[in-house]
Scaffold this motif. Structure first.
Motif, mmCIF file in Angstrom:
data_model
loop_
_atom_site.group_PDB
_atom_site.id
_atom_site.type_symbol
_atom_site.label_atom_id
_atom_site.label_comp_id
_atom_site.label_asym_id
_atom_site.label_seq_id
_atom_site.Cartn_x
_atom_site.Cartn_y
_atom_site.Cartn_z
ATOM 1 N N UNK A 69 27.146 46.685 30.598
ATOM 2 C CA UNK A 69 28.505 46.851 30.069
ATOM 3 C C UNK A 69 29.514 46.326 31.083
ATOM 4 N N UNK A 70 29.361 46.714 32.343
ATOM 5 C CA UNK A 70 30.271 46.259 33.397
ATOM 6 C C UNK A 70 30.226 44.746 33.550
ATOM 7 N N UNK A 71 29.013 44.160 33.479
ATOM 8 C CA UNK A 71 28.876 42.710 33.622
ATOM 9 C C UNK A 71 29.628 41.974 32.522
ATOM 10 N N UNK A 72 29.484 42.446 31.284
ATOM 11 C CA UNK A 72 30.134 41.777 30.151
ATOM 12 C C UNK A 72 31.654 41.937 30.221
ATOM 13 N N UNK A 73 32.116 43.113 30.637
ATOM 14 C CA UNK A 73 33.560 43.316 30.787
ATOM 15 C C UNK A 73 34.125 42.360 31.827
ATOM 16 N N UNK A 102 33.841 52.423 23.581
ATOM 17 C CA UNK A 102 35.079 52.995 24.128
ATOM 18 C C UNK A 102 35.390 52.397 25.499
ATOM 19 N N UNK A 103 34.362 52.108 26.278
ATOM 20 C CA UNK A 103 34.593 51.498 27.588
ATOM 21 C C UNK A 103 35.142 50.081 27.450
ATOM 22 N N UNK A 104 34.615 49.327 26.490
ATOM 23 C CA UNK A 104 35.166 47.994 26.230
ATOM 24 C C UNK A 104 36.610 48.104 25.747
ATOM 25 N N UNK A 108 40.449 46.729 27.087
ATOM 26 C CA UNK A 108 41.179 45.883 26.138
ATOM 27 C C UNK A 108 40.292 44.763 25.598
ATOM 28 N N UNK A 109 39.046 45.124 25.313
ATOM 29 C CA UNK A 109 38.086 44.214 24.689
ATOM 30 C C UNK A 109 37.573 44.876 23.417
ATOM 31 N N UNK A 110 37.655 44.180 22.301
ATOM 32 C CA UNK A 110 37.159 44.691 21.030
ATOM 33 C C UNK A 110 35.704 44.285 20.843
ATOM 34 N N UNK A 111 34.867 45.204 20.397
ATOM 35 C CA UNK A 111 33.449 44.925 20.163
ATOM 36 C C UNK A 111 33.203 44.698 18.674
#
Length: 321
Positions: A69-73, A102-104, A108-111
């Motif tokens: 998740x952190x890598x993609x963000x 929720x973390x994305x 401010x990233x929409x999944x």
């Protein structure tokens, strides 16, 4: 039934086809070059939707663990720095847990995961009817009856942490792991002691699989049996719990691959001890949290591969060395 597979470039093409068939999307560009400050980037999809510019990064592999998740963000934020007017979108064909979404969102990233893609493009699915993405998205059009996976998720989420509920957590882990991994693995063996009755393993799952990921674990990490310890601690796993599992792992016994199921992120002492056990004895121990178990249940429910969570955990550890 085997999970349909496709390349990331094919996923970009399928998604662009859906957008061009949808009346709300315009000016759809794929593999759009982005040059700023001498750096060259390539955006998977750039388009307009209701007078908003969308920058879409596609991934065929969903982020199933916290580190991914952190890598993609971080990757999407890099794109956002060079195209600040665009809304950032991560598109994946699989379902992502609400916690990770929720973390994305906080970043401010929409999944757009599988169920979201279906809701957006339900009327346009016929435009990719001959594609593997059609098969993947179509599986989300299921019954509204709560599944066994959903019941396990509810039970795990509501189970209090602490010694008073250690047996309930252990039994729940047995049920979840049997549900997600059997078959191809054999049924779990519960609370089995060694010959000297000194070490009692919480859960052992026999692995007689010769192909695929489990076959790879069996050959590369001598995972003839998957040794699992379940700890319903309020705190994170520490050094002592890792050493306990390491004592269970024997080249001439169950093998050299173990899993510790805890409720939250392990402590630094556990991570360092796990590293020492791998370097010195080639004993590979991975940690699973509630989030990991939930992600495996979600993937089992939607017909994907729940063992991909284990795969990402192994990758995250080996590539961190």
């Amino acid at each position: 039934m085997a999970e349909p597979r496709f390349l990331e470039s094919e996923f970009v093409h399928y998604l662009a086809t859906l957008m061009r068939a949808h009346p709300g999307f315009t000016d759809v560009k794929i593999e759009f070059p982005l040059v700023a400050s001498g750096r060259r980037l390539r955006v998977d999809i750039l388009c307009s939707y209701e007078n908003r510019q969308l920058l879409i990064e596609t991934k065929t592999v969903a982020p199933l663990i916290q580190e991914r998740v952190h890598d993609y963000i971080d990757q999407l934020r890099t794109y956002g720095e060079y195209l600040q007017s665009a809304e950032l979108i991560l598109a994946v064909p699989d379902e992502i847990s609400d916690k990770y979404k929720a973390q994305f969102q906080k970043a401010q990233i929409t999944v757009w995961d599988g169920p979201t893609l279906l809701s957006i493009f339900r009327l346009q699915l016929d435009s990719i009817a001959d594609s593997q993405l059609y098969e993947v998205l179509n599986k989300y059009q299921g019954s509204s009856t709560p599944s066994l996976a959903a019941r396990y998720i509810d039970e795990l989420s509501s189970l209090p942490r602490g010694r008073a509920n250690w047996s309930a957590f252990q039994r729940l882990c047995v049920n979840i792991l049997e549900y997600v991994f059997t078959p191809p693995l054999e049924k779990p063996i519960y609370e089995l002691s060694d010959e000297q009755r000194i070490n009692r393993r919480d859960i052992i799952i026999p692995n007689y699989v010769e192909t695929g990921f489990w076959g790879y674990l069996r050959g590369e990490y001598k995972a003839h049996y998957i040794v699992i310890d379940a700890k319903n601690y309020v705190r994170g796993i520490e050094k002592g719990e890792v050493l306990q599992v390491a004592n269970y792992l024997k080249d001439f016994g169950a093998g050299l691959f173990g899993i510790i199921c805890g409720r939250t992120t392990p402590k630094t002492s556990a991570l360092l001890t796990r590293h020492e056990q791998w370097v010195a004895y080639r004993k590979l121990i991975i940690f699973l949290t509630d989030d990991d178990l939930i992600q495996m249940l979600i993937r089992k429910q939607d017909g994907s591969n729940p063992e991909d969570v284990i795969k990402q955990r192994v990758e995250q550890f080996r590539l961190s060395l």
